[in-house]
Design an enzyme around this catalytic site. Structure first.
Site, short mmCIF file in Angstrom:
data_model
loop_
_atom_site.label_atom_id
_atom_site.label_comp_id
_atom_site.label_asym_id
_atom_site.label_seq_id
_atom_site.Cartn_x
_atom_site.Cartn_y
_atom_site.Cartn_z
N HIS A 44 0.79 -1.23 0.06
CA HIS A 44 -0.10 0.10 0.14
C HIS A 44 0.95 1.28 0.08
O HIS A 44 0.44 2.43 -0.54
CB HIS A 44 -0.85 -0.08 1.18
CG HIS A 44 -2.10 -0.95 0.81
ND1 HIS A 44 -2.69 -1.64 1.95
CD2 HIS A 44 -2.85 -1.34 -0.16
CE1 HIS A 44 -3.72 -2.41 1.39
NE2 HIS A 44 -3.77 -1.63 0.22
N ARG A 86 -8.49 0.39 -14.56
CA ARG A 86 -8.32 -1.24 -14.02
C ARG A 86 -9.20 -1.18 -12.79
O ARG A 86 -8.58 -0.67 -11.66
CB ARG A 86 -6.83 -1.57 -13.69
CG ARG A 86 -6.04 -1.74 -14.94
CD ARG A 86 -4.64 -1.98 -14.55
NE ARG A 86 -3.77 -2.77 -15.57
CZ ARG A 86 -2.77 -1.75 -16.22
NH1 ARG A 86 -2.58 -0.57 -15.70
NH2 ARG A 86 -2.04 -2.55 -17.17
N ARG A 138 -12.76 -1.17 -17.50
CA ARG A 138 -12.46 -2.67 -17.63
C ARG A 138 -13.19 -3.54 -16.70
O ARG A 138 -12.83 -2.91 -15.28
CB ARG A 138 -11.14 -3.05 -17.72
CG ARG A 138 -10.98 -4.37 -18.13
CD ARG A 138 -9.40 -4.79 -18.41
NE ARG A 138 -8.79 -4.49 -17.09
CZ ARG A 138 -7.44 -4.88 -17.01
NH1 ARG A 138 -6.66 -5.13 -17.98
NH2 ARG A 138 -6.94 -4.72 -15.86
N GLU A 191 -5.71 -9.44 -26.15
CA GLU A 191 -4.70 -10.23 -25.44
C GLU A 191 -4.26 -11.47 -25.53
O GLU A 191 -3.34 -11.88 -25.03
CB GLU A 191 -4.62 -9.32 -24.04
CG GLU A 191 -5.86 -9.46 -23.31
CD GLU A 191 -5.88 -8.79 -21.99
OE1 GLU A 191 -4.99 -8.05 -21.52
OE2 GLU A 191 -7.00 -8.69 -21.51
N ASN A 242 0.70 -6.40 -22.93
CA ASN A 242 1.46 -6.77 -21.70
C ASN A 242 0.85 -8.52 -21.67
O ASN A 242 1.93 -9.37 -21.52
CB ASN A 242 0.79 -6.43 -20.24
CG ASN A 242 1.22 -4.77 -20.06
OD1 ASN A 242 1.97 -4.42 -21.12
ND2 ASN A 242 0.34 -4.17 -19.38
N ASP A 243 -0.38 -8.83 -21.99
CA ASP A 243 -0.64 -10.19 -21.89
C ASP A 243 -0.27 -10.80 -23.30
O ASP A 243 -0.01 -11.80 -23.39
CB ASP A 243 -2.10 -10.18 -21.48
CG ASP A 243 -2.36 -10.50 -19.85
OD1 ASP A 243 -1.54 -11.34 -19.30
OD2 ASP A 243 -3.26 -9.82 -19.50
N ARG A 282 4.76 -13.05 -17.71
CA ARG A 282 5.22 -11.58 -17.62
C ARG A 282 5.93 -11.21 -16.24
O ARG A 282 6.54 -10.34 -16.20
CB ARG A 282 4.26 -10.51 -18.06
CG ARG A 282 2.94 -10.64 -16.94
CD ARG A 282 1.61 -10.19 -17.43
NE ARG A 282 1.22 -8.90 -16.84
CZ ARG A 282 0.10 -8.33 -17.03
NH1 ARG A 282 -0.58 -8.77 -17.81
NH2 ARG A 282 0.01 -7.05 -16.49
N CYS A 287 -3.10 -0.58 -25.15
CA CYS A 287 -3.08 -0.05 -23.92
C CYS A 287 -2.04 -0.66 -22.96
O CYS A 287 -2.02 -0.68 -21.57
CB CYS A 287 -4.35 -0.28 -22.97
SG CYS A 287 -5.07 -1.79 -23.08
C1 PEP Z 1 -2.41 -5.78 -21.00
O1 PEP Z 1 -2.50 -7.17 -20.65
O2 PEP Z 1 -1.52 -5.33 -21.92
C2 PEP Z 1 -3.00 -4.72 -20.00
C3 PEP Z 1 -3.27 -3.56 -20.55
O3 PEP Z 1 -3.87 -5.37 -18.89
P1 PEP Z 1 -3.02 -5.72 -17.64
O4 PEP Z 1 -1.83 -5.19 -17.53
O5 PEP Z 1 -3.94 -5.06 -16.61
O6 PEP Z 1 -3.51 -7.23 -17.60
MG MG Z 2 -4.01 -7.74 -19.63
#
Ligand code: PEP
Ligand code: MG
Length: 781
Positions: free
Chosen positions: A394, A501, A537, A636, A659-660, A670, A707
Site C-alpha cells: 500500500h 483497471r 474494464r 490480448e 502486456n498479456d 510476464r 493499452c
Molecule cells: C495488458 O494485458 O496489456 C493490459 C493492459 O492489461 P493488464 O496489464 O491489466 O493485464
Molecule cells: Mg491484460
C-alpha cells in the site's frame, strides 16, 4: 405484515445496509445474525435463515435464523435431505409456494417450520463450490418474483464473500493457535527473561550504491531522515500490572487505536481520495474483529502484559501473512504490523508520527507502513528508500499517488546510513547512492538538470495535441487504477482514460463492493474527466492479481487458468453487480465498458446478453442508464488476434493489451524474471499480431487503442502508429514524452519505420534498428 420492498429498495438498499453491517459487526456470527434480521424485515418474510456447509461438503448446518425456533440453531441435515439440501444439490434456487407438498420436503421438529408454506432457497458459492444456502419462508403461500429472487441472489453472493474472508482469518488463527499455545507454555516455563539489551547500532556513514525496486519515478537528493522504531513484533519488556488493570489498559488502547484509524482514514481521504483511504477501513475491521481481540485478552488473562500480548498476537498474524503464496496477501503483513504498532503506541502513550522534518529529507526506513504515509509531511519528504516492500504494498501505491520518488527493497540499507548520510535516489531506475562522491553528484546534477529541462518542455506541450508534422492526430489516454490517478492523468494532458483497471477498488476492500458502492466510485472517475471518454474494464482478477476475500483455486498455471472474464462469466452474480455499477454510473460522463481476456465470439455474445439483461432490469426499475456506452474487448490472446475479423463485428472497439499478448504469444510469464529475455515486445510475432488486429479493425471501421506498457516508450509509439494504431492508453506520466515524439515525426515516417520493421526477422535486429531511429529523432531537438 407490510408489503415487501420493491426490487430497487430491496436489492440496493439491502446491499448497502449489508455492507454497513459488515463494518459494524465484530465477527462472522454477529454479521450473519444481523443479515438474517435485516433480510427478513426487508423481504417481509416470517423466516430468514443462513445454512453453511461443513467441511465435509455434505452436512448443512443452521448458523443464523430469524423466525425459526431458537433450539433449531446448529441443527444439521445432509445435502441429500430437504429443500435446503436440494438447493445445494441442484446448485440453483428452490422456489415453492407450498413447501410441505414438495417431494423433497423434510420436516425438522426443532424448527417448528410446519406452519410455513412458501420457501425460497438460494445457494451461494465460493468460486464454484457451494458453501451455503440462504432461505426465506413465509406463512402464507407466496410466489417469489424473479426480481425478488435476483435480489436474494445478490445478497447471497455478498454473504459468500464475507464467509470466504472469515474462513481465511479463521485458517490463519487455527494454524497459529497451536504454535502460540506451545510457545506461551515454553515462555512460562522459562519465566519471562529480560530481553537482551539492544546494542547501540554502530553509526555507519559509508559510501556506496545500492539497488532496489523502482517504485515511484523521479530523482531526490539530500540529507536523510532515518525512521527507526520498535516494530510490533519485537519482544517488549514491560512491567505487568494486575490482570484487571492490564485488561482495562488494553481496552482503552484499543479504543484509541480505533479512533486513530478512523482519523487516518479521514486524513488520507482528504489528501488523496476515499478510495486510497479504504485500506484503513480494513484496519478498522481487524481492530474490531472479536477473534483478534479475544486472542489478546486471553493472553492478558494468562498474565501477559498488554504490550506483550499485542506483540505476540500481531507477530503471529504478520508471520502467517508473510508466508502466504499470494503476493498481494503477503503484503498485507505490513498492514498487520501497522495495526500492531498503533496498538502498542496507544498502550505506551506514544503518539507515533514521522519525526517532524525541519527541512526537506529523503526518508529511510526498514519499512514504510500505510499510516506513515498518511501522516507524512508531504512538502518535506523528497524521496523514500526502504529495505522492505514491493510494488504491491500500500505504501508503494500511495507513494506513486503522492508523486514521491521511491525505491523499496534495498537490502541492508539501514546498516549503510546514519543520520549524517546524504543520498541520491533515483526512483526511475531503482538506485540509491549513499554519500555519493563528487563525480556521482555532478553526474546526477546533470541528469537532474536534463530531467527538469525535459519536464519544462513537456509541460509546455501539455495543452498541445498529439499531432504528427503532417497533421495526423493520435489520441493519448491514461491507464488508471485509483481515484488519485485522475489528477495525475489530467496533469499530464491525458485526453481521457483508455483503461480503468477496476481491480484496485476491489482490492482495497474487505468484501465485494455492491453495485451502488461501485457506481459511486465509477461516477467519481467519470465526473473527474468531465466528459472525456473513460473506458471501464471489468474485473481482471486471477493470474497475478488476487483479492484477499476471494480465494483463487490452486492451479499449476494460473495465467492459463481461471482468470479475468472467465471468472466473471462463471461468477455471474459478481459480474452482473459490476455491470450494474457501471451502467448506473454511465449518465455521469462518457462511459465505455471493456472486457478483458476475450478469446472468441461465443464469449462476447454471452457477455452482451448479460449486459443487455442487466440494462433491461435497471431500465425496468426506472434507473437512468446512458444509451451511448461503447462496448469493447481487450485483444490480448492470440486467439482473439486470429479471430479479429469476427470479433470486430460484435463490438464497438478493440483495445490491444500487449502486456498479456506478449506473454501469451511467446509463452512467457510476464512476471518471471528467469524468462525475461524471452518476453520481447519486438518479436516479429507480436508486431505482426498488432498489425493484423489494426487491419481487421480498420476494415470493419472500428477504432482500436493499444493499452499495454510498450506504448510508454516514445519510439515504440512511433512504430505502433506505423502499424496502424491511432490511439494509445498508457501510464499518465509517460504521456508528455510520447506526445513530444509524435509531434516530431510525420505519419509517413512512422509508416516507413513500421514497413522496415515488418521485414525484419528478429527481435534483436528490430531493437537495434529502433535505437538508431530513437537517436536520430532525439537529435532533431
Ligand atoms: C495488458 O494485458 O496489456 C493490459 C493492459 O492489461 P493488464 O496489464 O491489466 O493485464
Ligand atoms: Mg491484460
Amino acid at each position: 405484515m407490510g408489503a415487501p420492498d420493491s426490487r430497487e429498495t430491496l436489492g440496493l438498499r439491502t446491499l448497502e445496509d449489508i455492507s454497513a453491517l459488515i463494518l459494524q459487526s465484530h465477527d462472522l456470527q454477529e454479521t450473519l445474525d444481523n443479515i438474517v434480521t435485516l433480510v427478513a424485515k426487508r423481504m417481509a418474510s416470517d423466516v430468514c435463515s443462513i445454512y453453511l456447509l461443513d467441511e465435509d461438503g455434505e452436512t448443512l448446518r443452521l448458523h443464523a435464523t430469524r423466525g425459526l425456533a431458537r433450539p433449531s440453531l446448529g441443527i444439521t441435515m445432509k445435502t441429500s435431505e430437504g429443500l435446503t439440501g436440494l438447493a445445494i444439490e441442484q446448485r440453483g434456487v428452490v422456489n415453492t409456494d407450498n413447501a410441505p407438498l414438495h417431494p423433497r420436503y423434510k420436516y425438522f421438529r426443532e424448527t417448528r417450520e410446519e406452519k410455513f408454506l412458501s420457501f425460497l432457497g438460494v445457494p451461494f458459492f465460493e468460486r464454484e463450490t457451494p458453501i451455503g444456502v440462504m432461505v426465506i419462508q413465509t406463512r402464507e403461500a407466496r410466489t417469489f418474483t424473479p426480481a425478488e429472487i435476483s435480489a436474494m441472489s445478490t445478497i447471497a453472493w455478498q454473504i459468500s464473500s464475507i464467509v470466504a474472508s472469515a474462513k481465511l482469518l479463521d485458517s490463519i488463527r487455527k494454524k497459529e493457535q497451536e504454535r502460540a499455545f506451545y510457545e506461551a507454555e515454553v515462555e512460562r516455563l522459562k519465566g519471562i527473561e529480560p530481553a537482551p539489551k539492544e546494542r547501540p547500532r554502530r553509526v555507519a556513514n559509508r559510501q556506496g550504491v545500492f539497488t532496489g525496486l523502482a517504485i515511484a519515478p523521479g530523482f531526490a537528493a539530500g540529507k536523510v531522515s532515518v525512521l527507526s522504531r520498535g516494530l510490533a513484533r519485537e519482544v517488549v519488556l514491560e512491567r505487568v500490572r494486575p490482570r484487571a488493570e492490564e485488561q482495562k489498559h488494553f481496552a482503552m488502547a484499543l479504543e484509541k487505536a480505533r479512533i486513530q484509524t478512523i482519523y487516518l482514514e479521514k486524513k488520507m481521504g482528504e489528501m488523496l481520495s476515499a478510495e486510497d483511504a479504504a485500506i484503513f477501513h480494513s484496519h478498522l475491521m481487524i481492530l474490531e474483529d472479536r477473534g483478534f481481540v479475544a486472542k489478546i485478552t486471553d493472553l492478558i488473562d494468562q498474565d501477559f502484559g498488554a504490550v506483550r500480548a499485542v506483540t505476540e498476537v500481531v507477530g503471529k498474524y504478520v508471520s502467517a501473512f508473510s508466508k502466504m503464496e499470494d503476493p498481494y496477501l503477503r503484503e498485507r503483513s505490513a498492514d498487520m504490523e501497522d495495526i500492531g504498532r498503533r496498538l502498542v503506541d496507544a498502550l505506551n502513550g506514544n503518539h507515533h508520527t514521522l519525526q517532524k522534518l525541519r527541512d526537506k529529507r529523503v526518508v529511510i526506513a526498514e519499512e514504510l507502513l500505510p499510516s506513515d504515509l498518511a501522516t507524512i509531511d508531504h512538502d518535506k519528504v523528497i524521496g523514500i528508500a526502504t529495505e522492505k516492500g514491493n510494488h504491491n504494498s500500500h505504501a508503494a501505491i500511495m507513494a506513486r499517488a503522492l508523486g514521491i520518488p521511491a525505491v523499496f527493497g534495498v537490502e541492508s540499507l539501514l546498516k549503510q546510513v546514519s543520520a549524517k548520510s546524504e543520498v541520491i535516489l533515483d526512483g526511475t531506475s531503482g538506485f540509491v547512492y549513499v554519500n555519493p562522491d563528487e563525480r556521482v553528484r555532478q553526474e546526477y546534477q546533470r541528469l537532474q538538470g536534463e530531467f527538469n529541462q525535459k519536464q519544462r518542455v513537456l509541460e509546455g506541450i501539455r495543452e498541445l495535441p498529439a499531432e504528427t508534422t503532417d497533421g495526423e492526430r493520435v489520441s493519448l489516454l491514461a491507464n488508471i487504477g485509483l481515484l488519485s490517478d485522475i489528477r495525475v492523468a489530467l496533469q499530464n494532458g491525458a485526453e481521457g482514460v483508455g483503461l480503468y483497471r477496476t481491480e484496485f477498488p476491489f482490492m482495497t476492500r474487505s468484501a465485494f463492493p455492491g453495485r451502488q458502492e461501485q457506481a459511486e466510485i465509477y461516477k467519481k472517475v467519470l465526473q473527474g474527466f468531465s466528459g472525456l471518454p473513460v473506458t471501464i474494464r471489468t474485473l481482471d482478477i486471477g493470474g497475478d492479481k488476487a483479492l484477499p476475500y476471494f480465494p483463487q483455486p490452486k492451479e499449476d498455471n494460473p495465467f492459463m487458468g481461471w482468470r479475468s472474464i472467465r471468472v466473471s462469466l462463471e461468477r455471474e452474480e459478481i459480474f452482473r453487480e459490476q455491470l450494474a455499477g457501471v451502467l448506473l454510473a454511465s449518465p455521469y460522463g462518457k462511459c465505455n465498458i471493456m472486457f478483458p481476456l476475450v478469446s472468441g465470439v461465443d464469449e462476447v455474445r454471452s457477455i452482451k446478453t448479460i449486459l443487455q439483461e442487466v440494462r433491461d432490469e435497471l431500465v425496468r426499475e426506472g434507473r437512468q442508464v446512458s444509451d451511448e456506452i461503447g462496448v469493447g474487448i481487450m485483444v490480448e490472446l492470440p486467439a482473439a488476434v486470429f479471430c479479429a475479423e469476427f470479433l470486430a463485428k460484435e463490438v464497438d472497439y478493440f483495445s490491444i493489451g500487449t502486456n498479456d499478448l506478449i506473454q501469451y504469444t511467446l509463452a512467457c510469464d510476464r512476471n518471471n524474471q528467469r524468462v525475461k529475455r524471452w518476453y520481447d515486445p519486438y518479436h516479429p510475432a507480436v508486431l505482426r499480431s498488432i498489425r493484423r488486429v489494426a487491419d481487421a479493425a480498420r476494415d470493419a471501421g472500428k477504432p482500436v487503442t493499444l493499452c499495454g506498457e510498450m506504448a510508454a516508450d516514445p519510439v515504440n509509439a512511433l512504430l505502433l502508429m506505423g502499424l496502424g494504431i491511432r490511439s494509445f492508453s498508457l501510464s499518465a506520466p509517460a504521456i508528455p514524452a510520447v506526445k513530444e515524439a509524435i509531434r516530431r515525426v510525420s505519419m509517413e515516417e512512422a509508416k516507413k519505420i513500421a514497413g522496415r520493421v515488418l521485414r525484419m526477422e528478429s527481435g534483436q535486429a528490430i531493437r537495434k534498428y529502433l535505437e538508431g531511429v530513437n537517436a536520430e529523432i532525439a537529435a532533431r531537438g
